[in-house]
Scaffold this active site. Structure first.
Site, PDB file in Angstrom:
ATOM      1  N   TYR A 136      10.178   2.173   2.124  1.00  0.00           N
ATOM      2  CA  TYR A 136       8.861   2.034   2.771  1.00  0.00           C
ATOM      3  C   TYR A 136       8.461   3.364   3.420  1.00  0.00           C
ATOM      4  CZ  TYR A 136       5.076   0.763   5.891  1.00  0.00           C
ATOM      5  OH  TYR A 136       3.864   0.745   6.533  1.00  0.00           O
TER       6      TYR A 136
ATOM      7  N   SER B 275       1.673   5.829   7.857  1.00  0.00           N
ATOM      8  CA  SER B 275       2.434   5.125   8.897  1.00  0.00           C
ATOM      9  C   SER B 275       3.319   6.130   9.620  1.00  0.00           C
ATOM     10  CB  SER B 275       3.327   4.056   8.253  1.00  0.00           C
ATOM     11  OG  SER B 275       4.245   3.545   9.194  1.00  0.00           O
TER      12      SER B 275
HETATM   13  N1  LIG Z   1       0.984  -3.464  10.794  1.00  0.00           N
HETATM   14  C1  LIG Z   1       1.677  -2.373  11.051  1.00  0.00           C
HETATM   15  O1  LIG Z   1       2.522  -2.337  11.972  1.00  0.00           O
HETATM   16  C2  LIG Z   1       1.442  -1.118  10.253  1.00  0.00           C
HETATM   17  C3  LIG Z   1       1.840   0.102  10.809  1.00  0.00           C
HETATM   18  C4  LIG Z   1       1.645   1.269  10.085  1.00  0.00           C
HETATM   19  C5  LIG Z   1       1.047   1.224   8.853  1.00  0.00           C
HETATM   20  N2  LIG Z   1       0.673   0.030   8.315  1.00  0.00           N
HETATM   21  C6  LIG Z   1       0.030   0.051   6.984  1.00  0.00           C
HETATM   22  O2  LIG Z   1      -1.284  -0.445   7.121  1.00  0.00           O
HETATM   23  C7  LIG Z   1      -1.728  -0.992   5.895  1.00  0.00           C
HETATM   24  C8  LIG Z   1      -2.300  -2.384   6.141  1.00  0.00           C
HETATM   25  O3  LIG Z   1      -1.263  -3.202   6.656  1.00  0.00           O
HETATM   26  P1  LIG Z   1      -1.506  -4.475   7.574  1.00  0.00           P
HETATM   27  O4  LIG Z   1      -0.649  -4.295   8.753  1.00  0.00           O
HETATM   28  O5  LIG Z   1      -2.961  -4.731   7.749  1.00  0.00           O
HETATM   29  O6  LIG Z   1      -0.791  -5.591   6.672  1.00  0.00           O
HETATM   30  P2  LIG Z   1      -1.322  -6.963   6.023  1.00  0.00           P
HETATM   31  O7  LIG Z   1      -2.029  -7.791   7.025  1.00  0.00           O
HETATM   32  O8  LIG Z   1      -0.127  -7.540   5.334  1.00  0.00           O
HETATM   33  O9  LIG Z   1      -2.375  -6.471   4.928  1.00  0.00           O
HETATM   34  C9  LIG Z   1      -1.971  -5.822   3.757  1.00  0.00           C
HETATM   35  C10 LIG Z   1      -3.094  -5.826   2.737  1.00  0.00           C
HETATM   36  O10 LIG Z   1      -2.634  -5.165   1.546  1.00  0.00           O
HETATM   37  C11 LIG Z   1      -2.995  -5.947   0.429  1.00  0.00           C
HETATM   38  N3  LIG Z   1      -2.068  -5.776  -0.683  1.00  0.00           N
HETATM   39  C12 LIG Z   1      -0.715  -5.870  -0.654  1.00  0.00           C
HETATM   40  N4  LIG Z   1      -0.220  -5.743  -1.903  1.00  0.00           N
HETATM   41  C13 LIG Z   1      -1.288  -5.580  -2.735  1.00  0.00           C
HETATM   42  C14 LIG Z   1      -1.434  -5.417  -4.133  1.00  0.00           C
HETATM   43  N5  LIG Z   1      -0.389  -5.407  -4.978  1.00  0.00           N
HETATM   44  N6  LIG Z   1      -2.677  -5.282  -4.649  1.00  0.00           N
HETATM   45  C15 LIG Z   1      -3.736  -5.296  -3.827  1.00  0.00           C
HETATM   46  N7  LIG Z   1      -3.689  -5.442  -2.503  1.00  0.00           N
HETATM   47  C16 LIG Z   1      -2.455  -5.591  -1.962  1.00  0.00           C
HETATM   48  C17 LIG Z   1      -2.986  -7.384   0.924  1.00  0.00           C
HETATM   49  O11 LIG Z   1      -3.864  -8.157   0.133  1.00  0.00           O
HETATM   50  P3  LIG Z   1      -3.407  -9.324  -0.882  1.00  0.00           P
HETATM   51  O12 LIG Z   1      -2.084  -9.837  -0.421  1.00  0.00           O
HETATM   52  O13 LIG Z   1      -4.510 -10.325  -0.808  1.00  0.00           O
HETATM   53  O14 LIG Z   1      -3.348  -8.644  -2.206  1.00  0.00           O
HETATM   54  C18 LIG Z   1      -3.526  -7.236   2.339  1.00  0.00           C
HETATM   55  O15 LIG Z   1      -4.929  -7.291   2.343  1.00  0.00           O
HETATM   56  C19 LIG Z   1      -0.516  -0.972   4.966  1.00  0.00           C
HETATM   57  O16 LIG Z   1      -0.606   0.146   4.113  1.00  0.00           O
HETATM   58  C20 LIG Z   1       0.657  -0.822   5.917  1.00  0.00           C
HETATM   59  O17 LIG Z   1       1.762  -0.196   5.293  1.00  0.00           O
HETATM   60  C21 LIG Z   1       0.841  -1.144   8.994  1.00  0.00           C
END
Ligand SMILES: NC(=O)c1ccc[n+]([C@@H]2O[C@H](COP(=O)([O-])OP(=O)(O)OC[C@H]3O[C@@H](n4cnc5c(N)ncnc54)[C@H](OP(=O)(O)O)[C@@H]3O)[C@@H](O)[C@H]2O)c1
Length: 251
Positions: A149, A136
């Protein structure tokens, strides 16, 4: 030979989109997450090329047991997309709920490193493979309330670069993909503990990145020739930019 990708966090956001794009590109995809019903829905949509694998990244035992469940046809992982992760809260470090810090470290750091440690030996043995870590911009630039984070994502960045050092000569590639503000995911809903209104306001009129932008980047990375390694790739929505560094003045 059909290639297999393991995508963590395929139940929502980036992970679901990456899984869809990779299946469309002819990959077999193992999609993980805790919410099995979401994984099963994706299986219904994507068919035999998608295998749901319930896995809680906070538990080493659970990761190992889940990997053992994989049928032989899906055990050879050519591409590992370490996407699952979360941010919890935006409180200041002196006010934060420590359990939130622990959950972020257990998931974003411990789960990611343990799973990578399980998958890497096969890649090295085959002298081929690709690890794509979803970091990120929070790992590059500090912001108030980003405390742990951002620190977990800085860890993921340095871990990615250090993997490159250890993997020299193995043909195994590693990229840290560092997105900025991205909507169309559950990220902010999770950060604000289910407060939909607060989450929605973050993206209002922001023209933020979308999961498809990240999935397209993953596909692009995988399409590059084997002699080329993208170490890091930082992507922001055009609407997002940099602020000045504040100076607090006291009399
Ligand atoms: N959206 C943004 O603005 C952004 C920006 C930069 C980086 N990111 C990064 O991108 C990645 C994906 O994020 P997203 O935006 O797609 O968020 P999201 O829609 O909340 O998806 C997060 C995923 O992580 C899984 N997860 C969370 N805790 C877990 C656990 N204990 N065990 C297994 N799986 C787990 C969730 O699955 P379950 O809940 O079903 O387990 C879900 O599929 C993350 O690493 C986040 O930090 C996001």
């Amino acid at each position: 030979m059909v290639k297999t990708a393991l995508v963590t966090g395929a139940t929502a956001g980036f992970g679901a989109s990456i899984a869809r794009s990779l299946v469309a590109k002819g990959y077999q995809v193992v999609g993980t997450g805790r919410r099995l019903e979401r994984l099963n829905a994706l299986k219904k949509e994507l068919g035999d090329a998608f295998v749901p694998l319930q896995m809680d990244l906070q538990s080493k035992e659970n990761i190992s047991e889940a990997l053992e469940e994989l049928s032989e046809a899906f055990q050879r992982i050519d591409v590992l997309v370490n996407n699952a992760g979360l941010a919890l809260g935006l409180e200041k470090a002196n006010e934060v709920n420590f359990d939130d810090w622990e959950t972020m470290i257990m998931t974003n750091v411990m789960g990611l490193t343990y799973l990578t440690r399980q998958i890497l030996p096969g890649m090295v043995e085959r002298q081929s493979g690709y690890v794509i870590n979803i970091g990120s911009i929070a790992g590059n630039y500090p912001y108030p309330g980003g405390n742990v984070y951002g620190a977990t994502k800085a860890f993921v960045k340095q871990f990615s670069l250090n993997l490159r050092a250890d993997l020299a000569g193995t043909h195994v590639r590693v990229t840290n993909l560092e997105p900025g503000l991205a909507g169309g995911t559950e990220f902010s809903k999770v950060r604000f503990k289910g407060d939909d209104d607060k989450a929605r306001k973050i993206y209002e009129k922001a023209n933020s990145l979308q999961p498809e932008d990240i999935a397209r980047t993953v596909v692009w990375l995988l399409e590059q020739p084997e002699h080329m390694n993208v170490n890091r790739i930082e992507i922001m929505p055009t609407s997002q930019s940099f602020g000045a560094l504040p100076v607090y003045k006291e009399d």
